[in-house]
Design a protein around this motif. Structure first.
Motif, mmCIF file in Angstrom:
data_model
loop_
_atom_site.group_PDB
_atom_site.id
_atom_site.type_symbol
_atom_site.label_atom_id
_atom_site.label_comp_id
_atom_site.label_asym_id
_atom_site.label_seq_id
_atom_site.Cartn_x
_atom_site.Cartn_y
_atom_site.Cartn_z
ATOM 1 N N GLY A 134 -37.910 15.847 24.640
ATOM 2 C CA GLY A 134 -37.223 15.662 26.265
ATOM 3 C C GLY A 134 -35.661 15.505 26.359
ATOM 4 O O GLY A 134 -35.277 15.188 27.487
ATOM 5 N N VAL A 135 -34.920 15.603 25.444
ATOM 6 C CA VAL A 135 -33.414 15.228 25.317
ATOM 7 C C VAL A 135 -32.909 16.617 25.011
ATOM 8 O O VAL A 135 -33.072 17.042 23.726
ATOM 9 N N THR A 136 -31.693 16.926 25.749
ATOM 10 C CA THR A 136 -30.939 18.176 25.404
ATOM 11 C C THR A 136 -29.437 17.505 24.658
ATOM 12 O O THR A 136 -28.946 16.806 25.237
ATOM 13 N N VAL A 137 -29.529 18.002 23.414
ATOM 14 C CA VAL A 137 -28.075 17.746 22.716
ATOM 15 C C VAL A 137 -27.373 19.081 22.655
ATOM 16 O O VAL A 137 -28.013 20.180 22.279
ATOM 17 N N VAL A 138 -26.129 19.029 23.125
ATOM 18 C CA VAL A 138 -25.468 20.162 23.052
ATOM 19 C C VAL A 138 -25.042 20.637 21.428
ATOM 20 O O VAL A 138 -24.712 19.838 20.791
ATOM 21 N N ALA A 186 -23.296 19.811 11.216
ATOM 22 C CA ALA A 186 -24.286 18.767 11.370
ATOM 23 C C ALA A 186 -23.452 17.398 11.331
ATOM 24 O O ALA A 186 -23.749 16.377 12.083
ATOM 25 N N LYS A 187 -22.207 17.625 10.743
ATOM 26 C CA LYS A 187 -21.334 16.300 10.602
ATOM 27 C C LYS A 187 -20.731 15.821 11.895
ATOM 28 O O LYS A 187 -20.273 14.933 12.361
ATOM 29 N N ASP A 188 -20.772 16.802 12.990
ATOM 30 C CA ASP A 188 -20.183 16.650 14.132
ATOM 31 C C ASP A 188 -21.162 16.219 15.259
ATOM 32 O O ASP A 188 -20.887 16.393 16.414
ATOM 33 N N TYR A 189 -22.459 16.010 15.183
ATOM 34 C CA TYR A 189 -23.168 15.621 16.120
ATOM 35 C C TYR A 189 -23.259 14.182 16.620
ATOM 36 O O TYR A 189 -23.955 13.865 17.628
ATOM 37 N N GLY A 190 -22.552 13.271 16.019
ATOM 38 C CA GLY A 190 -22.753 11.975 16.465
ATOM 39 C C GLY A 190 -22.065 11.941 17.916
ATOM 40 O O GLY A 190 -22.823 11.253 18.554
ATOM 41 N N ILE A 191 -20.989 12.528 18.444
ATOM 42 C CA ILE A 191 -20.541 12.530 19.633
ATOM 43 C C ILE A 191 -21.666 13.241 20.700
ATOM 44 O O ILE A 191 -21.859 12.706 21.729
ATOM 45 N N ARG A 192 -22.093 13.750 20.064
ATOM 46 C CA ARG A 192 -23.249 14.887 20.911
ATOM 47 C C ARG A 192 -24.321 13.865 21.149
ATOM 48 O O ARG A 192 -24.986 14.044 22.217
ATOM 49 N N THR A 217 -24.657 10.686 21.052
ATOM 50 C CA THR A 217 -24.279 9.580 22.083
ATOM 51 C C THR A 217 -23.900 10.038 23.522
ATOM 52 O O THR A 217 -24.590 9.561 24.183
ATOM 53 N N ASN A 218 -23.480 11.244 23.595
ATOM 54 C CA ASN A 218 -23.445 11.658 24.971
ATOM 55 C C ASN A 218 -24.628 12.144 25.675
ATOM 56 O O ASN A 218 -24.983 11.996 26.857
ATOM 57 N N ALA A 219 -25.820 12.151 24.670
ATOM 58 C CA ALA A 219 -27.225 12.511 25.371
ATOM 59 C C ALA A 219 -27.789 11.266 25.382
ATOM 60 O O ALA A 219 -29.031 11.082 25.636
ATOM 61 N N GLY A 220 -27.321 10.140 25.069
ATOM 62 C CA GLY A 220 -27.772 8.855 25.167
ATOM 63 C C GLY A 220 -28.383 7.895 24.096
ATOM 64 O O GLY A 220 -29.065 6.945 24.158
ATOM 65 N N PHE A 221 -27.902 8.683 22.917
ATOM 66 C CA PHE A 221 -28.319 7.802 21.609
ATOM 67 C C PHE A 221 -27.123 6.784 21.372
ATOM 68 O O PHE A 221 -26.112 7.070 21.875
ATOM 69 N N VAL A 222 -27.626 5.690 20.593
ATOM 70 C CA VAL A 222 -26.558 4.854 20.397
ATOM 71 C C VAL A 222 -26.633 4.385 18.723
ATOM 72 O O VAL A 222 -27.595 4.736 18.257
ATOM 73 N N ALA A 223 -25.496 4.265 18.382
ATOM 74 C CA ALA A 223 -25.398 4.065 16.784
ATOM 75 C C ALA A 223 -26.136 2.656 16.650
ATOM 76 O O ALA A 223 -26.034 1.693 17.188
ATOM 77 N N VAL A 224 -27.100 2.551 15.565
ATOM 78 C CA VAL A 224 -27.600 1.401 15.117
ATOM 79 C C VAL A 224 -27.475 1.049 13.610
ATOM 80 O O VAL A 224 -27.206 1.965 12.891
ATOM 81 N N GLN A 225 -27.973 -0.039 13.428
ATOM 82 C CA GLN A 225 -28.059 -0.322 11.955
ATOM 83 C C GLN A 225 -29.466 -1.206 11.843
ATOM 84 O O GLN A 225 -30.138 -1.535 12.726
ATOM 85 N N GLY A 226 -29.984 -1.464 10.449
ATOM 86 C CA GLY A 226 -30.956 -1.895 10.132
ATOM 87 C C GLY A 226 -32.042 -0.799 9.578
ATOM 88 O O GLY A 226 -32.033 0.318 9.499
ATOM 89 N N ALA A 227 -33.360 -1.310 9.384
ATOM 90 C CA ALA A 227 -34.704 -0.257 9.357
ATOM 91 C C ALA A 227 -34.859 0.569 10.283
ATOM 92 O O ALA A 227 -34.707 0.265 11.673
ATOM 93 N N PRO A 228 -34.938 1.838 9.652
ATOM 94 C CA PRO A 228 -35.061 3.002 10.707
ATOM 95 C C PRO A 228 -36.555 2.875 11.393
ATOM 96 O O PRO A 228 -37.507 2.306 10.883
ATOM 97 N N ARG A 229 -36.390 3.582 12.620
ATOM 98 C CA ARG A 229 -37.719 3.718 13.546
ATOM 99 C C ARG A 229 -37.951 5.042 13.918
ATOM 100 O O ARG A 229 -36.938 6.013 13.651
ATOM 101 N N ALA A 230 -39.075 5.614 13.959
ATOM 102 C CA ALA A 230 -39.544 6.931 14.414
ATOM 103 C C ALA A 230 -38.458 7.407 15.455
ATOM 104 O O ALA A 230 -38.408 6.675 16.328
ATOM 105 N N GLY A 231 -37.992 8.569 14.950
ATOM 106 C CA GLY A 231 -37.006 9.244 16.140
ATOM 107 C C GLY A 231 -35.670 8.921 15.579
ATOM 108 O O GLY A 231 -34.704 9.335 16.385
ATOM 109 N N ASP A 232 -35.077 7.899 14.885
ATOM 110 C CA ASP A 232 -33.695 7.816 14.597
ATOM 111 C C ASP A 232 -33.042 9.002 13.908
ATOM 112 O O ASP A 232 -33.976 9.582 12.978
ATOM 113 N N VAL A 233 -31.927 9.111 13.981
ATOM 114 C CA VAL A 233 -31.393 10.373 13.608
ATOM 115 C C VAL A 233 -30.148 9.758 12.678
ATOM 116 O O VAL A 233 -29.489 8.951 13.042
ATOM 117 N N ALA A 234 -30.186 10.436 11.587
ATOM 118 C CA ALA A 234 -29.033 10.073 10.590
ATOM 119 C C ALA A 234 -28.054 11.190 10.629
ATOM 120 O O ALA A 234 -28.391 12.393 10.317
#
Length: 122
Positions: free
Chosen positions: A36-40, A45-51, A53-70
């Motif tokens: 349900g989320v469009t990412v430009v 792959a290395k350039d997707y961080g800002i994309r 973030t612009n789609a509503g993802f935030v940088a996180v730390q700690g144990a991964p959860r389903a749906g987390d993107v590296a």
């Protein structure tokens, strides 16, 4: 349409190939779209961080959860870096990466340990 992590992960799992096809970002981006989320799109792959973030993802730390993107930065011989999503058990890109290896997709990545940023839909 609101973010549905279960739909994204199901799409990712069902479309994963037996081995890498060098299309990690495309597979992860399409899984995010299925959730349900469009990412430009971008070419590397290395350039997707800002994309992300612009789609509503935030940088996180700690144990991964389903749906987390590296988003992993490049190493010699792999100029585009790598992108993968956690399905709750293992990291999946264009293929299901062996759980024992974590988010780095190959021995070269595991040896060099380039920078990685983890993103979660907020």
């Amino acid at each position: 349409m609101p973010w549905n992590v279960n739909t994204a992960v199901a799409h990712l799992n069902s479309h994963a190939m037996p081995a890498s096809t060098s299309n990690c970002a495309k597979f992860v981006r399409k899984a995010i779209a299925a959730g349900g989320v469009t990412v430009v799109n971008t070419n590397s792959a290395k350039d997707y961080g800002i994309r992300l973030t612009n789609a509503g993802f935030v940088a996180v730390q700690g144990a991964p959860r389903a749906g987390d993107v590296a988003v992993i930065q490049p190493i010699p011989g792999h100029p585009d870096g790598h992108m993968t999503m956690y399905n709750g058990t293992q990291w999946v890109s264009d293929y299901k990466q062996p759980a024992v290896h974590g988010y780095y997709p190959s021995p070269a990545y595991r040896q060099q340990k380039p920078p990685v940023t983890f993103y979660r839909k907020s």
